[in-house]
Design a protein around this motif. Structure first.
Motif, mmCIF file in Angstrom:
data_model
loop_
_atom_site.group_PDB
_atom_site.id
_atom_site.type_symbol
_atom_site.label_atom_id
_atom_site.label_comp_id
_atom_site.label_asym_id
_atom_site.label_seq_id
_atom_site.Cartn_x
_atom_site.Cartn_y
_atom_site.Cartn_z
ATOM 1 N N ASN A 32 46.748 33.969 50.021
ATOM 2 C CA ASN A 32 46.914 34.821 48.841
ATOM 3 C C ASN A 32 47.120 36.261 49.272
ATOM 4 O O ASN A 32 46.324 36.807 50.042
ATOM 5 N N ILE A 59 46.331 34.737 42.516
ATOM 6 C CA ILE A 59 45.071 34.545 43.222
ATOM 7 C C ILE A 59 44.823 33.106 43.632
ATOM 8 O O ILE A 59 43.945 32.832 44.433
ATOM 9 N N GLU A 73 38.801 37.305 47.986
ATOM 10 C CA GLU A 73 40.074 38.039 47.933
ATOM 11 C C GLU A 73 39.830 39.544 47.998
ATOM 12 O O GLU A 73 38.931 40.076 47.339
ATOM 13 N N SER A 184 43.688 43.882 44.614
ATOM 14 C CA SER A 184 43.367 42.587 44.027
ATOM 15 C C SER A 184 42.155 42.015 44.745
ATOM 16 O O SER A 184 42.125 41.960 45.977
ATOM 17 N N ARG A 186 38.046 39.716 43.980
ATOM 18 C CA ARG A 186 37.361 38.679 43.201
ATOM 19 C C ARG A 186 36.089 39.198 42.549
ATOM 20 O O ARG A 186 35.101 38.477 42.433
ATOM 21 N N ASN A 195 46.009 37.244 37.710
ATOM 22 C CA ASN A 195 47.329 37.188 38.341
ATOM 23 C C ASN A 195 48.259 38.133 37.604
ATOM 24 O O ASN A 195 48.057 38.425 36.427
#
Length: 295
Positions: A32, A59, A73, A184, A186, A195
């Motif tokens: 990713n 993602i 992420e 980006s 988590r 996304n």
């Protein structure tokens, strides 16, 4: 709103050259990451790839499945330098966003903006990472955000591949050189968990003047061979431009893009009404703007 202004910097992500000067960082080393590609959307039955080029972050690599280390992420993409030293008045960042799922009612990204200085002209990823947390390690929300799909900025009601325009006021950065970072990750809240497809992004200003120092430094600039013109726009390109990569965009004085074409020796403008226009000439690394008159 943006198209009523003068384009300062625009990126459509249509070709690989459009990502020249962008910096990528894949924090956890999995599959990713920010990438250029076709937009992803729900076609009524399943997730599928569309036809238009976008800057994309997915993602879980939809529609092909999930990726290892998904929960960690931490990915960045950082723009090339955006020179606002000649920009004044209202400065607007316009992003054109499409969704990847029907369930995505809100899609957005915080923007972290680094101001270039003589001591630190080019930022590193660490400079942007330092902007995202406070002294106690708590996540900081950027005051600059592109967002679509909420009540104030709803999605187009029919075609899921259509984009919604998101506008961000960057007027406080007039006269400066900036870099923009997209993050980006988590985290469980905020706008960084979705996304996103970004079809085009640009910075526009109500006034833009090429500085005298910059004019002097660029002794050979692109020229209009014959001005006013009647049928064909003929340009003498600045030698620093890569002719094979040059795209010419034509704007009217209201700031509306009315023509875009690959560079050629004769660009047909017969269909344009008589008047004054602004041509933007860019090879992905260098952009120039010049006016011409259509008879």
């Amino acid at each position: 709103m943006a198209y009523s202004q003068i384009p300062v910097w625009v990126n459509s992500f249509d070709t690989p050259d459009d990502l020249q000067g962008w910096t990528f960082f894949n924090g956890n080393g999995n599959s990713n990451q920010w990438q250029q590609g076709n937009n992803i959307y729900y076609n009524g039955t399943a997730l599928t790839y569309g036809a238009s080029g976008v800057l994309r972050y997915s993602i879980n690599l939809v529609p092909t499945g999930t990726a290892a280390n998904f929960s960690t992420e931490n990915d960045w993409i950082i723009s090339p330098e955006i020179d606002l030293t000649g920009a004044s008045g209202t400065i607007t960042l316009a992003a054109y966003i499409s969704r990847q799922r029907t369930t995505h009612t809100i899609v957005g990204r915080d923007l972290w903006i680094f101001i270039s200085t003589p001591q630190k002209p080019v930022p590193t990823v660490a400079d942007f990472q330092a902007m995202t947390v406070d002294g106690n390690g708590n996540t900081i929300t950027s005051p600059y955000t592109i967002i679509a799909g909420n009540t104030a900025n709803p999605w187009p009601s029919t075609d899921l591949t259509q984009s919604a325009e998101s506008l961000v006021n960057l007027s406080s950065f007039a006269g400066k050189k900036i870099y923009i970072g997209f993050w980006s990750n988590r985290i469980t809240s905020g706008l960084n968990v979705q996304n996103i497809n970004i079809d085009e992004i640009g910075v526009y200003a109500s006034s833009f003047v090429l500085g005298t120092k910059e004019s002097a430094a660029q002794k050979t600039l692109t020229k209009v061979k014959e001005n006013p013109i009647s049928e064909f726009l003929q340009l003498k390109l600045n030698p620093v431009l890569n002719e094979n990569s040059v795209v010419v965009s034509v704007y009217n004085m209201a700031g509306q893009k009315i023509l875009m074409a690959k560079y050629s020796k004769n660009i047909n403008v017969t269909a344009l009404a008589a008047g004054t226009y602004l041509a933007e000439v860019s090879d992905g690394k260098t952009s120039e703007r010049l006016k011409f008159i259509k008879k």
